[in-house]
Design an enzyme around this catalytic site. Structure first.
Site, PDB file in Angstrom:
ATOM      1  N   ARG A  75       0.848  -1.189   0.000  1.00 55.48           N
ATOM      2  CA  ARG A  75       0.000   0.000   0.000  1.00 55.48           C
ATOM      3  C   ARG A  75       0.875   1.228   0.000  1.00 55.48           C
ATOM      4  NH1 ARG A  75       0.746   2.500   4.722  1.00 55.48           N
ATOM      5  NH2 ARG A  75       0.900   1.335   6.681  1.00 55.48           N
ATOM      6  N   GLY A  77       1.639   5.148   1.544  1.00 49.27           N
ATOM      7  CA  GLY A  77       1.609   5.689   2.898  1.00 49.27           C
ATOM      8  C   GLY A  77       2.744   5.181   3.759  1.00 49.27           C
ATOM      9  N   GLU A  78       2.815   5.765   4.944  1.00 47.94           N
ATOM     10  CA  GLU A  78       3.881   5.462   5.891  1.00 47.94           C
ATOM     11  C   GLU A  78       3.406   4.456   6.936  1.00 47.94           C
ATOM     12  OE1 GLU A  78       6.970   5.978   6.704  1.00 47.94           O
ATOM     13  OE2 GLU A  78       7.690   7.212   5.050  1.00 47.94           O
ATOM     14  N   CYS A  81      -0.579   1.997  12.908  1.00 47.96           N
ATOM     15  CA  CYS A  81      -0.778   1.010  13.953  1.00 47.96           C
ATOM     16  C   CYS A  81      -2.215   0.503  13.924  1.00 47.96           C
ATOM     17  CB  CYS A  81      -0.491   1.676  15.304  1.00 47.96           C
ATOM     18  SG  CYS A  81      -0.728   0.606  16.725  1.00 47.96           S
ATOM     19  N   SER A 142      -6.992   7.120   9.442  1.00 49.29           N
ATOM     20  CA  SER A 142      -5.873   6.988   8.503  1.00 49.29           C
ATOM     21  C   SER A 142      -6.299   6.167   7.294  1.00 49.29           C
ATOM     22  CB  SER A 142      -4.684   6.313   9.195  1.00 49.29           C
ATOM     23  OG  SER A 142      -4.266   7.046  10.328  1.00 49.29           O
ATOM     24  N   GLY A 144      -4.778   4.057   3.773  1.00 51.85           N
ATOM     25  CA  GLY A 144      -3.661   3.501   3.017  1.00 51.85           C
ATOM     26  C   GLY A 144      -4.204   2.504   2.019  1.00 51.85           C
ATOM     27  N   PHE A 156      -9.038   1.875   5.186  1.00 48.24           N
ATOM     28  CA  PHE A 156      -8.920   2.941   6.183  1.00 48.24           C
ATOM     29  C   PHE A 156      -9.202   2.410   7.585  1.00 48.24           C
ATOM     30  CE2 PHE A 156     -13.365   3.098   4.788  1.00 48.24           C
ATOM     31  CZ  PHE A 156     -14.083   3.286   5.963  1.00 48.24           C
ATOM     32  N   CYS A 173       1.962   7.894  10.273  1.00 48.82           N
ATOM     33  CA  CYS A 173       1.841   8.309   8.867  1.00 48.82           C
ATOM     34  C   CYS A 173       3.017   9.162   8.414  1.00 48.82           C
ATOM     35  CB  CYS A 173       0.521   9.046   8.633  1.00 48.82           C
ATOM     36  SG  CYS A 173      -0.925   8.077   9.113  1.00 48.82           S
TER      37      CYS A 173
END
Length: 214
Positions: A75, A77-78, A81, A142, A144, A156, A173
Site C-alpha cells: 500500500r 503511505g507510511e 498502527c 488513517s 492507506g 482505512f 503516517c
C-alpha cells in the site's frame, strides 16, 4: 450508477492481520483474473500490529523490529498502527466499475469517514497536502490503499476507543508531531459495533452496493 454486488464480512472477534491480508489478496486476484466480478468489504478489528507501506521511512518506527509485529505491505503511505478498539475497513473494489482515478478514490474514502463521524456529531475535516481525517489538530482516521490493474486493496481505519499510546512507538503516517484522537474523546461510552453499522451504511450509499454474505 448501477448497483454493484459486494461480499461483506464483519467478524466480531479480533482478527489476525495476516489472515485478513490473505483474504483480501484472494478477492483481489479473483477480480483481476476475471474469475469473479464481485467486490469485497471487510470491517473489523486487529490484534496489535504495525504496518508500513511501500517506500516507508524505517526511521518512523521508534522501536526494534523484534519487539512488535510489523508487516511491510503493498500500500501507499507510511507507518501506522492497528489494535483492538480501532475499526478497520478494507475495500477490494474493481475501479473499472466506478472511476479509474486514485485521487477520486482517496477523496471518496475521506468523504465516507467524515460522514461517519458526522453521524455521531463529531466535526472533522481533511488537511491540505495530507491524506486522512482530523478532528481539530488531531488525526482520527488513517487511509492507506494499494491498487493493481485498477483493483484496490487495503483501506482505512478509524480510532474508536483504542489505546492511543500505541501510536507513541511510531511517527504516525510519517507526520512529525502528529497527535491522534479517538471517537470516544468526543462521544463517551461508544460501542465499536455502533460505528460498524454506520460505516457499512455509508459505504453502501456511496458505492451503490448490494451486500451479500459469502
Amino acid at each position: 450508477m448501477i448497483n454493484r454486488t459486494s461480499i461483506i464480512k464483519q467478524p466480531d472477534k479480533i482478527s489476525s492481520f495476516c489472515d485478513v491480508y490473505k483474504l483480501q489478496k484472494k478477492y483481489q486476484d479473483a477480480l483481476i483474473s476475471g474469475k469473479s466480478n464481485i467486490d469485497f468489504i471487510w470491517l473489523g478489528e486487529h490484534q496489535l500490529c504495525y504496518t508500513i507501506g511501500r517506500g516507508s521511512n524505517m526511521g518512523n518506527l521508534l522501536f526494534s523490529l523484534d519487539e512488535q509485529d510489523v508487516f511491510k505491505i503493498d500500500r501507499g503511505g507510511e507507518v501506522t498502527c492497528h489494535m483492538p478498539g480501532q475499526l478497520v475497513t478494507y475495500l477490494v473494489l474493481d475501479l473499472h466499475n466506478f472511476n479509474k482515478d486514485l485521487n477520486w478514490y482517496l477523496r471518496k474514502i475521506e468523504k465516507i469517514i467524515i460522514k461517519v463521524l458526522s453521524s455521531f456529531n463529531i466535526d472533522s475535516s481533511t488537511k491540505d497536502g495530507f491524506t486522512g481525517v482530523w478532528t481539530g489538530e488531531r488525526k482520527i482516521a488513517s487511509i492507506g490503499i494499494g491498487c493493481k490493474r485498477w483493483v484496490t486493496i487495503h483501506g482505512f481505519s478509524i480510532n474508536v476507543n483504542c489505546k492511543l499510546e500505541n501510536f507513541d512507538k511510531i511517527v504516525p503516517c510519517g507526520i512529525q508531531g502528529c497527535q491522534m484522537a479517538n471517537m470516544s474523546d468526543y462521544k463517551k461510552n461508544l460501542d465499536i459495533k455502533e460505528v460498524k453499522i454506520i460505516v457499512k451504511k455509508i459505504i453502501q450509499e456511496e458505492f451503490y452496493f448490494n451486500f451479500i454474505s459469502e
